[in-house]
Design a protein around this motif. Structure first.
Motif, PDB file in Angstrom:
ATOM      1  N   SER A  74       0.832  -1.202   0.000  1.00 14.65           N
ATOM      2  CA  SER A  74       0.000   0.000   0.000  1.00 14.65           C
ATOM      3  C   SER A  74       0.869   1.255   0.000  1.00 14.65           C
ATOM      4  CB  SER A  74      -0.950   0.003   1.199  1.00 14.65           C
ATOM      5  OG  SER A  74      -0.232  -0.179   2.410  1.00 14.65           O
ATOM      6  N   LEU A  75       1.997   1.219   0.724  1.00 11.81           N
ATOM      7  CA  LEU A  75       2.927   2.347   0.706  1.00 11.81           C
ATOM      8  C   LEU A  75       3.561   2.494  -0.677  1.00 11.81           C
ATOM      9  CD1 LEU A  75       4.783   4.542   2.093  1.00 11.81           C
ATOM     10  CD2 LEU A  75       6.443   2.686   2.293  1.00 11.81           C
ATOM     11  N   TYR A  76       4.038   1.382  -1.239  1.00 10.39           N
ATOM     12  CA  TYR A  76       4.724   1.468  -2.527  1.00 10.39           C
ATOM     13  C   TYR A  76       3.759   1.904  -3.632  1.00 10.39           C
ATOM     14  CZ  TYR A  76       8.820   0.511  -5.427  1.00 10.39           C
ATOM     15  OH  TYR A  76       9.916   0.636  -6.253  1.00 10.39           O
ATOM     16  N   ARG A  77       2.494   1.480  -3.525  1.00 12.00           N
ATOM     17  CA  ARG A  77       1.473   1.950  -4.477  1.00 12.00           C
ATOM     18  C   ARG A  77       1.307   3.464  -4.355  1.00 12.00           C
ATOM     19  NH1 ARG A  77      -3.721   0.339  -2.271  1.00 12.00           N
ATOM     20  NH2 ARG A  77      -3.427   2.295  -1.167  1.00 12.00           N
ATOM     21  N   TRP A  78       1.306   3.981  -3.115  1.00 13.31           N
ATOM     22  CA  TRP A  78       1.166   5.419  -2.907  1.00 13.31           C
ATOM     23  C   TRP A  78       2.358   6.163  -3.524  1.00 13.31           C
ATOM     24  CZ3 TRP A  78       4.156   9.185  -0.700  1.00 13.31           C
ATOM     25  CH2 TRP A  78       3.542  10.435  -0.502  1.00 13.31           C
ATOM     26  N   VAL A  79       3.557   5.622  -3.319  1.00 12.98           N
ATOM     27  CA  VAL A  79       4.753   6.254  -3.901  1.00 12.98           C
ATOM     28  C   VAL A  79       4.619   6.321  -5.419  1.00 12.98           C
ATOM     29  CG1 VAL A  79       7.231   5.968  -4.300  1.00 12.98           C
ATOM     30  CG2 VAL A  79       6.295   5.646  -2.002  1.00 12.98           C
ATOM     31  N   LYS A  80       4.160   5.220  -6.022  1.00 14.36           N
ATOM     32  CA  LYS A  80       4.006   5.213  -7.484  1.00 14.36           C
ATOM     33  C   LYS A  80       2.995   6.267  -7.919  1.00 14.36           C
ATOM     34  CE  LYS A  80       3.018   2.254 -11.454  1.00 14.36           C
ATOM     35  NZ  LYS A  80       2.389   3.372 -12.179  1.00 14.36           N
ATOM     36  N   THR A  81       1.861   6.309  -7.240  1.00 17.72           N
ATOM     37  CA  THR A  81       0.799   7.239  -7.626  1.00 17.72           C
ATOM     38  C   THR A  81       1.231   8.689  -7.433  1.00 17.72           C
ATOM     39  OG1 THR A  81      -0.886   5.608  -7.019  1.00 17.72           O
ATOM     40  CG2 THR A  81      -1.600   7.901  -7.198  1.00 17.72           C
ATOM     41  N   ALA A  82       1.876   8.961  -6.298  1.00 14.03           N
ATOM     42  CA  ALA A  82       2.209  10.343  -5.949  1.00 14.03           C
ATOM     43  C   ALA A  82       3.494  10.839  -6.593  1.00 14.03           C
ATOM     44  CB  ALA A  82       2.306  10.479  -4.429  1.00 14.03           C
ATOM     45  N   VAL A  83       4.463   9.951  -6.781  1.00 18.10           N
ATOM     46  CA  VAL A  83       5.801  10.380  -7.225  1.00 18.10           C
ATOM     47  C   VAL A  83       6.120   9.912  -8.641  1.00 18.10           C
ATOM     48  CG1 VAL A  83       8.268  10.332  -6.659  1.00 18.10           C
ATOM     49  CG2 VAL A  83       6.576  10.304  -4.813  1.00 18.10           C
ATOM     50  N   ALA A  84       5.640   8.710  -9.006  1.00 12.94           N
ATOM     51  CA  ALA A  84       6.066   8.128 -10.281  1.00 12.94           C
ATOM     52  C   ALA A  84       4.900   7.543 -11.080  1.00 12.94           C
ATOM     53  CB  ALA A  84       7.112   7.044 -10.016  1.00 12.94           C
ATOM     54  N   PRO A  85       3.841   8.327 -11.326  1.00 14.84           N
ATOM     55  CA  PRO A  85       2.712   7.764 -12.080  1.00 14.84           C
ATOM     56  C   PRO A  85       3.066   7.376 -13.506  1.00 14.84           C
ATOM     57  CG  PRO A  85       2.489  10.148 -11.838  1.00 14.84           C
ATOM     58  CD  PRO A  85       3.636   9.733 -10.963  1.00 14.84           C
ATOM     59  N   HIS A  86       4.168   7.931 -14.024  1.00 15.20           N
ATOM     60  CA  HIS A  86       4.589   7.672 -15.394  1.00 15.20           C
ATOM     61  C   HIS A  86       5.461   6.422 -15.512  1.00 15.20           C
ATOM     62  CE1 HIS A  86       7.658   9.893 -13.285  1.00 15.20           C
ATOM     63  NE2 HIS A  86       8.563   9.554 -14.199  1.00 15.20           N
ATOM     64  N   LEU A  87       5.836   5.820 -14.388  1.00 11.16           N
ATOM     65  CA  LEU A  87       6.725   4.660 -14.408  1.00 11.16           C
ATOM     66  C   LEU A  87       5.980   3.390 -14.036  1.00 11.16           C
ATOM     67  CD1 LEU A  87       9.952   6.022 -12.642  1.00 11.16           C
ATOM     68  CD2 LEU A  87       9.469   5.900 -15.096  1.00 11.16           C
ATOM     69  N   SER A  88       6.473   2.275 -14.535  1.00 16.36           N
ATOM     70  CA  SER A  88       5.998   0.969 -14.077  1.00 16.36           C
ATOM     71  C   SER A  88       6.756   0.591 -12.808  1.00 16.36           C
ATOM     72  CB  SER A  88       6.228  -0.090 -15.149  1.00 16.36           C
ATOM     73  OG  SER A  88       7.630  -0.305 -15.331  1.00 16.36           O
ATOM     74  N   TYR A  89       6.242  -0.403 -12.079  1.00 19.04           N
ATOM     75  CA  TYR A  89       6.967  -0.874 -10.898  1.00 19.04           C
ATOM     76  C   TYR A  89       8.369  -1.394 -11.256  1.00 19.04           C
ATOM     77  CZ  TYR A  89       2.805  -0.357  -7.955  1.00 19.04           C
ATOM     78  OH  TYR A  89       1.739   0.146  -7.250  1.00 19.04           O
ATOM     79  N   PRO A  90       8.530  -2.181 -12.327  1.00 19.93           N
ATOM     80  CA  PRO A  90       9.896  -2.609 -12.677  1.00 19.93           C
ATOM     81  C   PRO A  90      10.828  -1.429 -12.960  1.00 19.93           C
ATOM     82  CG  PRO A  90       8.307  -4.026 -13.772  1.00 19.93           C
ATOM     83  CD  PRO A  90       7.525  -2.914 -13.140  1.00 19.93           C
ATOM     84  N   GLU A  91      10.312  -0.362 -13.580  1.00 21.91           N
ATOM     85  CA  GLU A  91      11.148   0.814 -13.839  1.00 21.91           C
ATOM     86  C   GLU A  91      11.531   1.511 -12.530  1.00 21.91           C
ATOM     87  OE1 GLU A  91       9.615   2.181 -18.280  1.00 21.91           O
ATOM     88  OE2 GLU A  91       8.428   2.715 -16.510  1.00 21.91           O
ATOM     89  N   MET A  92      10.597   1.577 -11.586  1.00 22.96           N
ATOM     90  CA  MET A  92      10.905   2.145 -10.275  1.00 22.96           C
ATOM     91  C   MET A  92      11.976   1.310  -9.569  1.00 22.96           C
ATOM     92  SD  MET A  92       7.034   3.040  -9.012  1.00 22.96           S
ATOM     93  CE  MET A  92       7.491   3.409  -7.320  1.00 22.96           C
ATOM     94  N   ASN A  93      11.831  -0.004  -9.654  1.00 22.02           N
ATOM     95  CA  ASN A  93      12.791  -0.883  -8.987  1.00 22.02           C
ATOM     96  C   ASN A  93      14.185  -0.760  -9.607  1.00 22.02           C
ATOM     97  OD1 ASN A  93      10.642  -1.787  -7.428  1.00 22.02           O
ATOM     98  ND2 ASN A  93      10.275  -3.590  -8.702  1.00 22.02           N
ATOM     99  N   ALA A  94      14.232  -0.622 -10.925  1.00 18.12           N
ATOM    100  CA  ALA A  94      15.525  -0.468 -11.600  1.00 18.12           C
ATOM    101  C   ALA A  94      16.202   0.840 -11.176  1.00 18.12           C
ATOM    102  CB  ALA A  94      15.337  -0.504 -13.114  1.00 18.12           C
ATOM    103  N   ALA A  95      15.411   1.901 -11.034  1.00 20.92           N
ATOM    104  CA  ALA A  95      15.977   3.174 -10.585  1.00 20.92           C
ATOM    105  C   ALA A  95      16.449   3.077  -9.140  1.00 20.92           C
ATOM    106  CB  ALA A  95      14.936   4.283 -10.732  1.00 20.92           C
ATOM    107  N   ALA A  96      15.678   2.373  -8.299  1.00 21.66           N
ATOM    108  CA  ALA A  96      16.057   2.209  -6.890  1.00 21.66           C
ATOM    109  C   ALA A  96      17.365   1.451  -6.748  1.00 21.66           C
ATOM    110  CB  ALA A  96      14.948   1.494  -6.125  1.00 21.66           C
ATOM    111  N   ALA A  97      17.612   0.514  -7.662  1.00 24.73           N
ATOM    112  CA  ALA A  97      18.829  -0.308  -7.583  1.00 24.73           C
ATOM    113  C   ALA A  97      20.093   0.512  -7.806  1.00 24.73           C
ATOM    114  CB  ALA A  97      18.751  -1.442  -8.605  1.00 24.73           C
ATOM    115  N   LEU A  98      19.960   1.690  -8.401  1.00 22.22           N
ATOM    116  CA  LEU A  98      21.120   2.541  -8.651  1.00 22.22           C
ATOM    117  C   LEU A  98      21.462   3.432  -7.469  1.00 22.22           C
ATOM    118  CD1 LEU A  98      20.284   3.618 -12.324  1.00 22.22           C
ATOM    119  CD2 LEU A  98      21.781   1.747 -11.562  1.00 22.22           C
TER     120      LEU A  98
END
Length: 494
Positions: A309-333
């Motif tokens: 539920s938190l990670y969904r909120w982050v996607k909606t509020a911060v990264a609506p243009h990204l998929s979860y895999p894209e968010m995860n790839a960015a986090a890995a850096l």
């Protein structure tokens, strides 16, 4: 021969059709594609419509049929998994009387806490293994106090899976596992709790007939069979809450075995043969799917409301243009520790492991010149892993010391960043499997219908696809200790 598994989740309904010979999924579908809404009429409230669950179930089954590869009439039994602790109320005509008050709703905390004191803490813990807290019994008491006109019309009180089985079969049953998760069950007397029923003034007639988890809970009616392209009389032979069912799907049935999930909520679930309890009810003990009076199997459950539920909120509020895999790839850096950014994931109602306090979700230590959205993605995943460590330490205090944790390679465990944070922060290896709740429910139906002689046979082809070991516990422990300081600061405010 085929089996149908239905998983009534908070965000969607998923169904799977499983071949009994190979024990593999031959078709699956989810509905809706976007996450289902949670209705929050006041702060701390959370409701969903049971009729919405039923409509979604029909849509998901139809989508599964459209994928082809099997004949729907070959389905021999149905199993149901469902979001735990939800309150469903129907009248004598099986009509829903109000929206379900679901698992993350916090309105009944004070009612449950008062019952804990009035009945007596020792009596509650030794008989129900839990405080009434914020569970289904307290939610029913809230309806009785605040919506007396609705309460007077109640014919039966159910958990979400009981309701879906009723819609399929026209029959209303429940199980010891379901009653225990609602804090209606007395483990000393192996039946409904007289303490709870008498204290709240509930009539015994409100509760369905109690049957074993693996047994016949009715047969599909002709009308429903025609609508869903199933055989009239197909039996529903298994019903279990999502966490006991997840443990079943991972073949976690023996004392000492432990499962985890990281979906909308996060859970660590360990099996015990002891009627044990946490004195503060920070972790909770319920009847497992294979519980019997002569063969006690209990599930010790740690729940974190704010996970996916938190990670969904982050996607909606911060990264609506990204998929979860894209968010995860960015986090890995981003380096371990997110350059000092800390996230508390507790924004989805009262947290049991925090003694039902509502701490809220927080981003702590943002540096406007340093931190990027990718830092938030990583810090959120690390914060969730730290919450798991915090809860696991409570379980360790109560004698649950896992040497390995089994999990499905779904939801947050699809992220390598989260998986590494989880194993290194907790210090426990994780075995990952390619299965989910709907597959587990289908195989549970096979056990209940006696198509399989045992759970061991039902899951004989269930093999791990990955084994992830801790490799950097030192750095992650430093992150956790810092995170814990932030949490304790916020706990002192509430």
């Amino acid at each position: 021969m085929l089996l149908l598994g239905i998983d009534i989740g908070t965000s969607s309904v998923k169904v799977s059709v499983v071949n009994t010979v190979t024990q593999t999924v031959i078709a699956s579908a989810q509905y809706p594609e976007q996450e289902s809404p949670i209705l929050s009429l006041q702060t701390g409230w959370a409701e969903q419509s049971p009729d919405m669950w039923w409509q979604q179930t029909g849509h998901a089954i139809a989508l599964c049929h459209k994928k082809g590869g099997y004949q729907p009439k070959d389905i021999a039994a149905i199993g149901i998994a469902y979001q735990m602790h939800g309150l469903v109320l129907v009248d004598k005509n099986h009509h829903v009387l109000r929206n379900s008050i679901i698992w993350c709703d916090s309105r009944a905390v004070e009612i449950g806490d008062k019952a804990f004191e009035d009945i007596g803490q020792e009596a509650c813990l030794s008989h129900m293994l839990n405080s009434p807290g914020n569970f289904t019994a307290a939610k029913l008491a809230w309806v009785k106090q605040n919506e007396p006109d609705i309460y007077e019309l109640i014919d039966k009180v159910m958990l979400p899976g009981d309701y879906i089985a009723m819609k399929l079969t026209g029959e209303i049953t429940t199980s010891p596992s379901a009653m225990s998760e609602g804090i209606f069950f007395d483990f000393q007397f192996n039946g409904l709790s007289k303490d709870i029923i008498e204290y709240f003034g509930f009539a015994d007639s409100l509760f369905p007939i109690v049957k074993p988890v693996f047994s016949s809970h009715g047969r599909v009616t002709a009308e429903v069979a025609a609508a869903l392209q199933l055989n009239t009389g197909t039996p529903v032979t298994y019903k279990a809450g999502d966490q006991p069912n997840n443990a079943l799907s991972l073949n976690v049935l023996k004392p000492g075995e432990v499962a985890a999930t990281a979906g909308t909520s996060g859970v660590i679930y360990g099996v015990s043969d002891q009627l044990a309890y946490d004195r503060q009810s920070r972790v909770n003990t319920f009847a497992h799917v294979n519980y019997a009076n002569e063969n006690k199997r209990l599930g010790v459950l740690l729940c974190i409301n704010g996970t996916g539920s938190l990670y969904r909120w982050v996607k909606t509020a911060v990264a609506p243009h990204l998929s979860y895999p894209e968010m995860n790839a960015a986090a890995a850096l981003v380096p371990i520790g997110s350059n000092g950014l800390r996230v508390l994931p507790f924004g989805n109602g009262a947290e049991r492991m925090l003694c039902n306090k509502q701490v809220g979700a927080h981003l702590h230590g943002i540096d406007l010149n340093l931190h990027t959205p990718a830092h938030i993605y990583r810090a959120a995943q690390e914060g969730i892993a730290c919450a798991f460590r915090y809860g696991l330490d409570i379980m360790r205090e109560n004698g649950m010391n896992p040497t390995v944790i089994r999990a499905s390679k779904t939801n947050m465990f699809l992220s390598d960043v989260f998986t590494q944070a989880f194993v290194n922060t907790t210090g426990v290896p994780v075995e990952l499997y390619n299965n989910d709740g709907s597959m587990g429910a289908a195989l549970g139906a096979g056990i209940g219908a006696e198509i399989f002689a045992s759970a061991t046979e039902a899951f004989s082809n269930n093999k791990a696809v990955a084994y992830v070991e801790p490799t950097n516990t030192g750095d992650y422990d430093a992150v956790y200790q810092d995170w814990k300081i932030v949490l304790n600061q916020h706990l002192s405010y509430v």
